[in-house]
Enzyme design. Structure first.
Site, PDB file in Angstrom:
ATOM      1  N   ASN A 101       0.871  -1.179   0.000  1.00 43.51           N
ATOM      2  CA  ASN A 101       0.000   0.000   0.000  1.00 43.51           C
ATOM      3  C   ASN A 101       0.906   1.225   0.000  1.00 43.51           C
ATOM      4  O   ASN A 101       1.517   1.536   1.010  1.00 43.51           O
ATOM      5  CB  ASN A 101      -0.897  -0.016   1.246  1.00 43.51           C
ATOM      6  CG  ASN A 101      -1.690   1.268   1.409  1.00 43.51           C
ATOM      7  OD1 ASN A 101      -1.837   2.034   0.464  1.00 43.51           O
ATOM      8  ND2 ASN A 101      -2.207   1.497   2.607  1.00 43.51           N
ATOM      9  N   TRP A 102       0.972   1.864  -1.145  1.00 44.22           N
ATOM     10  CA  TRP A 102       1.892   3.009  -1.262  1.00 44.22           C
ATOM     11  C   TRP A 102       1.325   4.280  -0.640  1.00 44.22           C
ATOM     12  O   TRP A 102       2.018   5.286  -0.526  1.00 44.22           O
ATOM     13  CB  TRP A 102       2.245   3.244  -2.739  1.00 44.22           C
ATOM     14  CG  TRP A 102       3.369   2.368  -3.217  1.00 44.22           C
ATOM     15  CD1 TRP A 102       3.826   1.222  -2.621  1.00 44.22           C
ATOM     16  CD2 TRP A 102       4.198   2.556  -4.380  1.00 44.22           C
ATOM     17  NE1 TRP A 102       4.884   0.684  -3.341  1.00 44.22           N
ATOM     18  CE2 TRP A 102       5.126   1.495  -4.424  1.00 44.22           C
ATOM     19  CE3 TRP A 102       4.229   3.512  -5.386  1.00 44.22           C
ATOM     20  CZ2 TRP A 102       6.090   1.364  -5.438  1.00 44.22           C
ATOM     21  CZ3 TRP A 102       5.183   3.393  -6.397  1.00 44.22           C
ATOM     22  CH2 TRP A 102       6.108   2.330  -6.421  1.00 44.22           C
ATOM     23  N   LYS A 103       0.047   4.281  -0.260  1.00 44.46           N
ATOM     24  CA  LYS A 103      -0.590   5.457   0.346  1.00 44.46           C
ATOM     25  C   LYS A 103      -0.381   6.689  -0.552  1.00 44.46           C
ATOM     26  O   LYS A 103      -0.374   6.563  -1.765  1.00 44.46           O
ATOM     27  CB  LYS A 103      -0.040   5.697   1.757  1.00 44.46           C
ATOM     28  CG  LYS A 103      -0.033   4.434   2.611  1.00 44.46           C
ATOM     29  CD  LYS A 103       0.195   4.739   4.045  1.00 44.46           C
ATOM     30  CE  LYS A 103       0.380   3.451   4.814  1.00 44.46           C
ATOM     31  NZ  LYS A 103       0.162   3.612   6.226  1.00 44.46           N
ATOM     32  N   HIS A 158      -9.481   1.294   4.715  1.00 44.48           N
ATOM     33  CA  HIS A 158      -8.209   1.485   5.439  1.00 44.48           C
ATOM     34  C   HIS A 158      -8.458   2.461   6.589  1.00 44.48           C
ATOM     35  O   HIS A 158      -9.234   3.415   6.456  1.00 44.48           O
ATOM     36  CB  HIS A 158      -7.148   2.031   4.482  1.00 44.48           C
ATOM     37  CG  HIS A 158      -5.772   1.990   5.071  1.00 44.48           C
ATOM     38  ND1 HIS A 158      -5.347   2.913   6.008  1.00 44.48           N
ATOM     39  CD2 HIS A 158      -4.740   1.129   4.887  1.00 44.48           C
ATOM     40  CE1 HIS A 158      -4.103   2.623   6.363  1.00 44.48           C
ATOM     41  NE2 HIS A 158      -3.716   1.546   5.697  1.00 44.48           N
ATOM     42  N   GLU A 181      -6.862   4.848   7.683  1.00 45.71           N
ATOM     43  CA  GLU A 181      -6.602   6.260   7.345  1.00 45.71           C
ATOM     44  C   GLU A 181      -7.778   6.869   6.588  1.00 45.71           C
ATOM     45  O   GLU A 181      -8.087   8.051   6.748  1.00 45.71           O
ATOM     46  CB  GLU A 181      -5.281   6.371   6.551  1.00 45.71           C
ATOM     47  CG  GLU A 181      -4.084   6.079   7.455  1.00 45.71           C
ATOM     48  CD  GLU A 181      -2.859   5.524   6.746  1.00 45.71           C
ATOM     49  OE1 GLU A 181      -2.793   5.576   5.502  1.00 45.71           O
ATOM     50  OE2 GLU A 181      -1.955   5.022   7.452  1.00 45.71           O
ATOM     51  N   GLU A 203      -5.704  -4.871  10.450  1.00 42.87           N
ATOM     52  CA  GLU A 203      -4.650  -3.882  10.660  1.00 42.87           C
ATOM     53  C   GLU A 203      -4.922  -3.105  11.938  1.00 42.87           C
ATOM     54  O   GLU A 203      -5.708  -2.142  11.935  1.00 42.87           O
ATOM     55  CB  GLU A 203      -4.618  -2.894   9.490  1.00 42.87           C
ATOM     56  CG  GLU A 203      -4.310  -3.530   8.153  1.00 42.87           C
ATOM     57  CD  GLU A 203      -3.725  -2.506   7.193  1.00 42.87           C
ATOM     58  OE1 GLU A 203      -2.573  -2.694   6.802  1.00 42.87           O
ATOM     59  OE2 GLU A 203      -4.401  -1.525   6.874  1.00 42.87           O
ATOM     60  N   GLY A 222       2.339   2.115  10.571  1.00 40.36           N
ATOM     61  CA  GLY A 222       3.327   3.184  10.403  1.00 40.36           C
ATOM     62  C   GLY A 222       4.042   3.587  11.681  1.00 40.36           C
ATOM     63  O   GLY A 222       4.687   4.629  11.722  1.00 40.36           O
ATOM     64  N   SER A 269       3.200  -2.314  10.274  1.00 44.23           N
ATOM     65  CA  SER A 269       4.651  -2.332  10.475  1.00 44.23           C
ATOM     66  C   SER A 269       5.298  -3.667  10.144  1.00 44.23           C
ATOM     67  O   SER A 269       6.285  -4.065  10.764  1.00 44.23           O
ATOM     68  CB  SER A 269       4.991  -1.897  11.909  1.00 44.23           C
ATOM     69  OG  SER A 269       4.561  -0.562  12.125  1.00 44.23           O
ATOM     70  N   GLY A 275       2.700  -1.231   4.220  1.00 44.63           N
ATOM     71  CA  GLY A 275       2.799   0.176   3.837  1.00 44.63           C
ATOM     72  C   GLY A 275       4.237   0.562   3.536  1.00 44.63           C
ATOM     73  O   GLY A 275       4.755   0.351   2.444  1.00 44.63           O
ATOM     74  N   GLY A 276       4.915   1.117   4.544  1.00 43.81           N
ATOM     75  CA  GLY A 276       6.252   1.668   4.362  1.00 43.81           C
ATOM     76  C   GLY A 276       7.226   0.728   3.666  1.00 43.81           C
ATOM     77  O   GLY A 276       7.982   1.149   2.773  1.00 43.81           O
TER      78      GLY A 276
HETATM   79  C1  PEP Z   1      -0.805   0.092   5.843  1.00 43.92           C
HETATM   80  O1  PEP Z   1      -0.771   1.237   5.424  1.00 43.92           O
HETATM   81  O2  PEP Z   1      -1.736  -0.623   5.509  1.00 43.92           O
HETATM   82  C2  PEP Z   1       0.285  -0.367   6.691  1.00 43.92           C
HETATM   83  C3  PEP Z   1       0.184  -1.539   7.254  1.00 43.92           C
HETATM   84  O3  PEP Z   1       1.356   0.492   6.846  1.00 43.92           O
HETATM   85  P1  PEP Z   1       2.771   0.130   7.554  1.00 43.92           P
HETATM   86  O4  PEP Z   1       3.219  -1.189   6.980  1.00 43.92           O
HETATM   87  O5  PEP Z   1       3.662   1.256   7.157  1.00 43.92           O
HETATM   88  O6  PEP Z   1       2.524   0.035   9.013  1.00 43.92           O
END
Ligand code: PEP
Length: 247
Positions: free
Chosen positions: A9-11, A95, A97, A165, A171, A210, A231-232
């Protein structure tokens, strides 16, 4: 048994300068790695070019949200048919966010997931508890209730993907313990079985929060964890491919 999906997930990250990362991921994803699928969800501005870069490879491309309507007076929004038109195959809905920043309730998420299915996309339905909800001992109740409310009515379960999640793990570098993930995924599988019967066994339930190359193997080894939403660590091809290799 559910297939395994490793999804990025590049957000709100990425421009045309990031397309070489998509190309590198596509080059590293092997169709012969049986039962493990790879997907990168990118901002809407990159969908068409990412789908073109991944064309002919085993890498799939997805979007990060969609509107519940197919078209109409919704300035700035993007519909599921528009996403399908880019060559994408998946879309993340719900999500945390989006739920926090845009007030998307589970009812809206269920409608978005229904729109995705209608357009031929696979929805990845996200659910998870806040730190306060976990601290109050209500995480399982909150997340299973959120799951039921976010499922599109009458859906074919073979077309769904769920992502657990925990909001406090996204994050932050704070990963849920293997025991907590095991407990939650077992509860989610039970709720899906109550809803869909034996077909629930085939629904991938991803863990997100994470996940990185260092902790992926342990999380992915948990029973009823059928992949990750990352994500990251999905922004760099080397990190994403290391997680894919762990799966
Ligand atoms: C996400 O955005 O779905 C996520 C899990 O981010 P991260 O891996 O950065 O915690």
């Amino acid at each position: 048994m559910a297939r395994t999906l490793v999804a990025g997930n590049w957000k709100m990250n990425g421009t045309s300068a990031s397309l070489p990362e998509i190309e590198a991921i596509a080059a590293g994803v092997t169709p012969e790695k049986e039962g493990v699928e790879a997907l990168i969800c990118v901002p809407a501005t990159l969908l068409t070019r990412a789908a073109a870069a991944a064309k002919g490879t085993a890498l799939m491309i997805g979007a990060e949200t969609c509107h519940a309507r197919g078209s109409g007076a919704h300035t700035g929004d993007i519909s599921a048919p528009m996403i399908a038109d880019t060559g994408a195959s998946h879309v993340i809905v719900g999500h945390s966010e989006r739920r926090a920043d845009h007030g998307e309730s589970s009812e809206i998420v269920a409608a978005q997931a229904a729109a995705a299915l209608e357009a031929g996309l696979t929805p990845i339905i996200c659910i998870g508890e806040t730190a306060a909800e976990r601290d109050s001992g209500k995480a399982i109740e909150v997340v299973t209730t959120m799951l039921s409310a976010s499922l599109p009515a009458g859906a074919d379960p073979s077309l769904l993907v769920i992502a657990y999640e925990p909001v406090w793990a996204i994050g932050t570098g704070n990963v849920a313990t293997v025991e907590a993930v095991d407990e939650m995924h077992t509860a989610l599988r039970a709720r899906l079985t109550d809803t869909y019967g034996a077909a629930a066994a085939g629904i991938p339930i991803l863990y997100g929060g994470s996940m990185n190359p260092g902790n992926a193997a342990g999380l992915l080894a948990v029973r009823d964890v059928n992949g990750g939403l990352i994500g990251g660590a999905s922004l760099k091809a080397a990190d994403f491919l290391a997680i894919y290799a762990a799966a």
